[in-house]
Design a protein around this motif. Structure first.
Motif, PDB file in Angstrom:
ATOM      1  N   SER A   1       0.838  -1.194   0.000  1.00 37.75           N
ATOM      2  CA  SER A   1       0.000   0.000   0.000  1.00 37.75           C
ATOM      3  C   SER A   1       0.870   1.241   0.000  1.00 37.75           C
ATOM      4  O   SER A   1       2.010   1.218   0.461  1.00 37.75           O
ATOM      5  N   GLY A   2       0.316   2.316  -0.517  1.00 42.25           N
ATOM      6  CA  GLY A   2       1.033   3.581  -0.594  1.00 42.25           C
ATOM      7  C   GLY A   2       0.497   4.393  -1.752  1.00 42.25           C
ATOM      8  O   GLY A   2       0.268   3.862  -2.850  1.00 42.25           O
ATOM      9  N   THR A   3       0.276   5.685  -1.533  1.00 45.22           N
ATOM     10  CA  THR A   3      -0.286   6.553  -2.565  1.00 45.22           C
ATOM     11  C   THR A   3       0.722   6.770  -3.692  1.00 45.22           C
ATOM     12  O   THR A   3       1.876   7.106  -3.451  1.00 45.22           O
ATOM     13  N   VAL A   4       0.259   6.561  -4.914  1.00 44.54           N
ATOM     14  CA  VAL A   4       1.080   6.769  -6.110  1.00 44.54           C
ATOM     15  C   VAL A   4       0.607   8.047  -6.789  1.00 44.54           C
ATOM     16  O   VAL A   4      -0.588   8.218  -7.032  1.00 44.54           O
ATOM     17  N   GLU A   5       1.544   8.945  -7.109  1.00 39.98           N
ATOM     18  CA  GLU A   5       1.164  10.202  -7.758  1.00 39.98           C
ATOM     19  C   GLU A   5       2.231  10.594  -8.762  1.00 39.98           C
ATOM     20  O   GLU A   5       3.425  10.415  -8.528  1.00 39.98           O
ATOM     21  N   PHE A   6       1.771  11.161  -9.867  1.00 34.81           N
ATOM     22  CA  PHE A   6       2.689  11.642 -10.905  1.00 34.81           C
ATOM     23  C   PHE A   6       2.255  13.027 -11.358  1.00 34.81           C
ATOM     24  O   PHE A   6       1.067  13.266 -11.595  1.00 34.81           O
ATOM     25  N   ARG A   7       3.215  13.934 -11.455  1.00 33.01           N
ATOM     26  CA  ARG A   7       2.925  15.320 -11.816  1.00 33.01           C
ATOM     27  C   ARG A   7       3.812  15.776 -12.982  1.00 33.01           C
ATOM     28  O   ARG A   7       4.972  15.365 -13.079  1.00 33.01           O
TER      29      ARG A   7
ATOM     30  N   GLY B   1       4.004  20.188 -11.898  1.00 31.18           N
ATOM     31  CA  GLY B   1       3.175  20.368 -10.712  1.00 31.18           C
ATOM     32  C   GLY B   1       1.724  19.971 -10.875  1.00 31.18           C
ATOM     33  O   GLY B   1       0.990  19.893  -9.884  1.00 31.18           O
ATOM     34  N   ASP B   2       1.277  19.737 -12.107  1.00 33.33           N
ATOM     35  CA  ASP B   2      -0.107  19.315 -12.354  1.00 33.33           C
ATOM     36  C   ASP B   2      -0.219  17.802 -12.227  1.00 33.33           C
ATOM     37  O   ASP B   2       0.529  17.057 -12.878  1.00 33.33           O
ATOM     38  N   VAL B   3      -1.152  17.328 -11.407  1.00 35.55           N
ATOM     39  CA  VAL B   3      -1.307  15.900 -11.176  1.00 35.55           C
ATOM     40  C   VAL B   3      -1.862  15.213 -12.427  1.00 35.55           C
ATOM     41  O   VAL B   3      -2.901  15.615 -12.949  1.00 35.55           O
ATOM     42  N   ARG B   4      -1.158  14.193 -12.898  1.00 32.87           N
ATOM     43  CA  ARG B   4      -1.585  13.419 -14.061  1.00 32.87           C
ATOM     44  C   ARG B   4      -2.070  12.022 -13.679  1.00 32.87           C
ATOM     45  O   ARG B   4      -2.998  11.490 -14.275  1.00 32.87           O
ATOM     46  N   GLN B   5      -1.391  11.407 -12.714  1.00 32.75           N
ATOM     47  CA  GLN B   5      -1.743  10.049 -12.305  1.00 32.75           C
ATOM     48  C   GLN B   5      -1.853   9.982 -10.784  1.00 32.75           C
ATOM     49  O   GLN B   5      -1.030  10.551 -10.071  1.00 32.75           O
ATOM     50  N   THR B   6      -2.876   9.279 -10.305  1.00 34.44           N
ATOM     51  CA  THR B   6      -3.006   8.988  -8.882  1.00 34.44           C
ATOM     52  C   THR B   6      -3.492   7.547  -8.732  1.00 34.44           C
ATOM     53  O   THR B   6      -4.241   7.043  -9.573  1.00 34.44           O
ATOM     54  N   GLY B   7      -3.069   6.912  -7.670  1.00 32.59           N
ATOM     55  CA  GLY B   7      -3.487   5.544  -7.409  1.00 32.59           C
ATOM     56  C   GLY B   7      -2.914   5.083  -6.094  1.00 32.59           C
ATOM     57  O   GLY B   7      -2.435   5.888  -5.288  1.00 32.59           O
ATOM     58  N   ASP B   8      -2.935   3.788  -5.887  1.00 29.54           N
ATOM     59  CA  ASP B   8      -2.384   3.215  -4.664  1.00 29.54           C
ATOM     60  C   ASP B   8      -1.810   1.846  -4.992  1.00 29.54           C
ATOM     61  O   ASP B   8      -2.352   1.123  -5.848  1.00 29.54           O
ATOM     62  N   LEU B   9      -0.716   1.492  -4.327  1.00 28.28           N
ATOM     63  CA  LEU B   9      -0.125   0.179  -4.556  1.00 28.28           C
ATOM     64  C   LEU B   9      -1.116  -0.938  -4.270  1.00 28.28           C
ATOM     65  O   LEU B   9      -1.022  -2.021  -4.849  1.00 28.28           O
ATOM     66  N   ALA B  10      -2.077  -0.678  -3.399  1.00 27.22           N
ATOM     67  CA  ALA B  10      -3.099  -1.677  -3.088  1.00 27.22           C
ATOM     68  C   ALA B  10      -3.985  -1.981  -4.293  1.00 27.22           C
ATOM     69  O   ALA B  10      -4.711  -2.992  -4.288  1.00 27.22           O
ATOM     70  N   ASP B  11      -3.953  -1.126  -5.322  1.00 27.40           N
ATOM     71  CA  ASP B  11      -4.772  -1.321  -6.512  1.00 27.40           C
ATOM     72  C   ASP B  11      -4.148  -2.285  -7.516  1.00 27.40           C
ATOM     73  O   ASP B  11      -4.757  -2.582  -8.552  1.00 27.40           O
TER      74      ASP B  11
ATOM     75  N   ASP C   1      -3.929   4.415 -13.940  1.00 17.69           N
ATOM     76  CA  ASP C   1      -4.438   5.093 -15.118  1.00 17.69           C
ATOM     77  C   ASP C   1      -4.001   6.565 -15.104  1.00 17.69           C
ATOM     78  O   ASP C   1      -3.466   7.067 -14.124  1.00 17.69           O
ATOM     79  N   GLY C   2      -4.228   7.227 -16.221  1.00 16.11           N
ATOM     80  CA  GLY C   2      -3.879   8.634 -16.344  1.00 16.11           C
ATOM     81  C   GLY C   2      -2.616   8.892 -17.139  1.00 16.11           C
ATOM     82  O   GLY C   2      -2.100  10.015 -17.148  1.00 16.11           O
ATOM     83  N   VAL C   3      -2.096   7.865 -17.824  1.00 15.22           N
ATOM     84  CA  VAL C   3      -0.892   8.071 -18.627  1.00 15.22           C
ATOM     85  C   VAL C   3      -1.177   9.111 -19.704  1.00 15.22           C
ATOM     86  O   VAL C   3      -2.312   9.262 -20.166  1.00 15.22           O
ATOM     87  N   GLY C   4      -0.127   9.832 -20.092  1.00 14.96           N
ATOM     88  CA  GLY C   4      -0.331  10.886 -21.072  1.00 14.96           C
ATOM     89  C   GLY C   4       0.965  11.344 -21.702  1.00 14.96           C
ATOM     90  O   GLY C   4       2.062  10.894 -21.343  1.00 14.96           O
ATOM     91  N   VAL C   5       0.845  12.278 -22.614  1.00 12.85           N
ATOM     92  CA  VAL C   5       1.969  12.753 -23.423  1.00 12.85           C
ATOM     93  C   VAL C   5       2.829  13.733 -22.643  1.00 12.85           C
ATOM     94  O   VAL C   5       2.320  14.559 -21.872  1.00 12.85           O
ATOM     95  N   VAL C   6       4.145  13.656 -22.837  1.00 17.42           N
ATOM     96  CA  VAL C   6       5.086  14.645 -22.317  1.00 17.42           C
ATOM     97  C   VAL C   6       5.915  15.177 -23.467  1.00 17.42           C
ATOM     98  O   VAL C   6       6.025  14.564 -24.529  1.00 17.42           O
ATOM     99  N   ASP C   7       6.522  16.352 -23.249  1.00 20.78           N
ATOM    100  CA  ASP C   7       7.265  17.002 -24.319  1.00 20.78           C
ATOM    101  C   ASP C   7       8.537  17.616 -23.763  1.00 20.78           C
ATOM    102  O   ASP C   7       8.759  17.654 -22.549  1.00 20.78           O
ATOM    103  N   ARG C   8       9.360  18.131 -24.647  1.00 17.32           N
ATOM    104  CA  ARG C   8      10.599  18.781 -24.246  1.00 17.32           C
ATOM    105  C   ARG C   8      10.307  19.937 -23.292  1.00 17.32           C
ATOM    106  O   ARG C   8       9.374  20.700 -23.511  1.00 17.32           O
TER     107      ARG C   8
ATOM    108  N   ASP D   1       9.356  19.568 -20.180  1.00 18.84           N
ATOM    109  CA  ASP D   1       8.451  19.161 -19.094  1.00 18.84           C
ATOM    110  C   ASP D   1       9.242  18.646 -17.890  1.00 18.84           C
ATOM    111  O   ASP D   1      10.185  17.851 -18.034  1.00 18.84           O
ATOM    112  N   LEU D   2       8.827  19.079 -16.710  1.00 21.21           N
ATOM    113  CA  LEU D   2       9.358  18.571 -15.452  1.00 21.21           C
ATOM    114  C   LEU D   2       8.468  17.435 -14.982  1.00 21.21           C
ATOM    115  O   LEU D   2       7.264  17.630 -14.754  1.00 21.21           O
ATOM    116  N   LEU D   3       9.035  16.240 -14.836  1.00 28.08           N
ATOM    117  CA  LEU D   3       8.286  15.051 -14.423  1.00 28.08           C
ATOM    118  C   LEU D   3       8.666  14.701 -12.991  1.00 28.08           C
ATOM    119  O   LEU D   3       9.847  14.607 -12.657  1.00 28.08           O
ATOM    120  N   GLU D   4       7.642  14.491 -12.162  1.00 25.51           N
ATOM    121  CA  GLU D   4       7.878  14.137 -10.764  1.00 25.51           C
ATOM    122  C   GLU D   4       6.910  13.042 -10.347  1.00 25.51           C
ATOM    123  O   GLU D   4       5.694  13.193 -10.486  1.00 25.51           O
TER     124      GLU D   4
END
Length: 227
Positions: A152-158, A161-171, A201-208, A210-213
């Motif tokens: 378990s643990g919250t998964v987040e991708f930005r 700074g804009d949230v693109r993906q959220t989930g949990d390891l329990a999923d 879910d929430g995968v998406g396009v990135v470009d030159r 972009d800051l990924l976190e």
């Protein structure tokens, strides 16, 4: 002992919270391990058997370094994932013993040339150029297994700074223990192997530019800029 006829390749390594570095032998990835992501990719998530693909060891990008935008794609996409670092090898590992083979965990980004992957799927071809290209696997610092709960643990991708993906390891459809055990049926795992365990879910396009976190609660983070 004979000398090498060309300079020997440098062993890729990933930083750890202990101060040492983890040498990377191979990189395995499991596909469609979150139900919502399976649905967004057009598949039935009803616990289908896990399938695996690989990236080269030197695809890892570490220490917050920039990631170059790959050639031959117009659709580079992000997938944030829990990464398992194998510390003890074995084959046909039982599920109830699988976590004993894990040295630690990190946060990673499985970068994908989605347009090339779609074409490969359409033609029934391998995914190698879509998934296993240079610098396709940014990875954060590895935390020892004793300090992490991989269930378990919250998964987040930005992105910027804009949230693109959220989930949990329990999923996860297949737990870390189940995934490690299943992979060990097909290959003999060895110390230094990394396993990317799928993305929400929430995968998406990135470009030159972009800051990924990416972050996973109780595990750590990963950060890179596409250049």
């Amino acid at each position: 002992m004979s000398e090498f006829v060309i300079p020997a390749p440098t062993v890729p390594t990933v930083p750890t919270t202990t101060g040492g570095r983890f040498p990377v032998r191979r990189v395995f990835c499991v596909g469609r391990n979150y139900a919502a992501h399976a649905r967004e990719m057009g598949h039935d998530p009803d616990r289908e058997p896990p399938f695996f693909f690989t990236k080269p060891a030197d695809a890892v990008v570490t220490d917050g370094a920039d990631t170059p935008y790959p050639s031959v794609t117009r659709q580079l996409e992000h997938e944030v994932e829990l990464v398992v670092a194998i510390g003890r090898g074995g084959s046909d590992i039982p599920v109830d013993a699988a976590l004993d083979h894990v040295w630690g965990y990190a946060v990673g980004i499985d970068l994908t040339r989605r347009d090339l992957q779609a074409e490969a799927k359409r033609l029934g071809r391998p995914w190698d150029t879509a998934k296993g290209f240079d610098a396709s696997a940014p990875v954060g610092t590895i935390t020892p297994a004793a300090d992490v709960d991989p269930t378990s643990g919250t998964v987040e991708f930005r992105v910027h700074g804009d949230v693109r993906q959220t989930g949990d390891l329990a999923d996860q459809i297949w737990s870390v223990a189940e995934t490690v055990a299943e992979l060990s049926r097909f290959v003999t795992l060895a110390p230094g192997d990394l396993l990317f365990t799928g993305t929400p879910d929430g995968v998406g396009v990135v470009d030159r530019g972009d800051l990924l976190e990416g972050t996973i609660g109780g595990v750590g983070s990963v950060r890179t800029v596409i250049v």
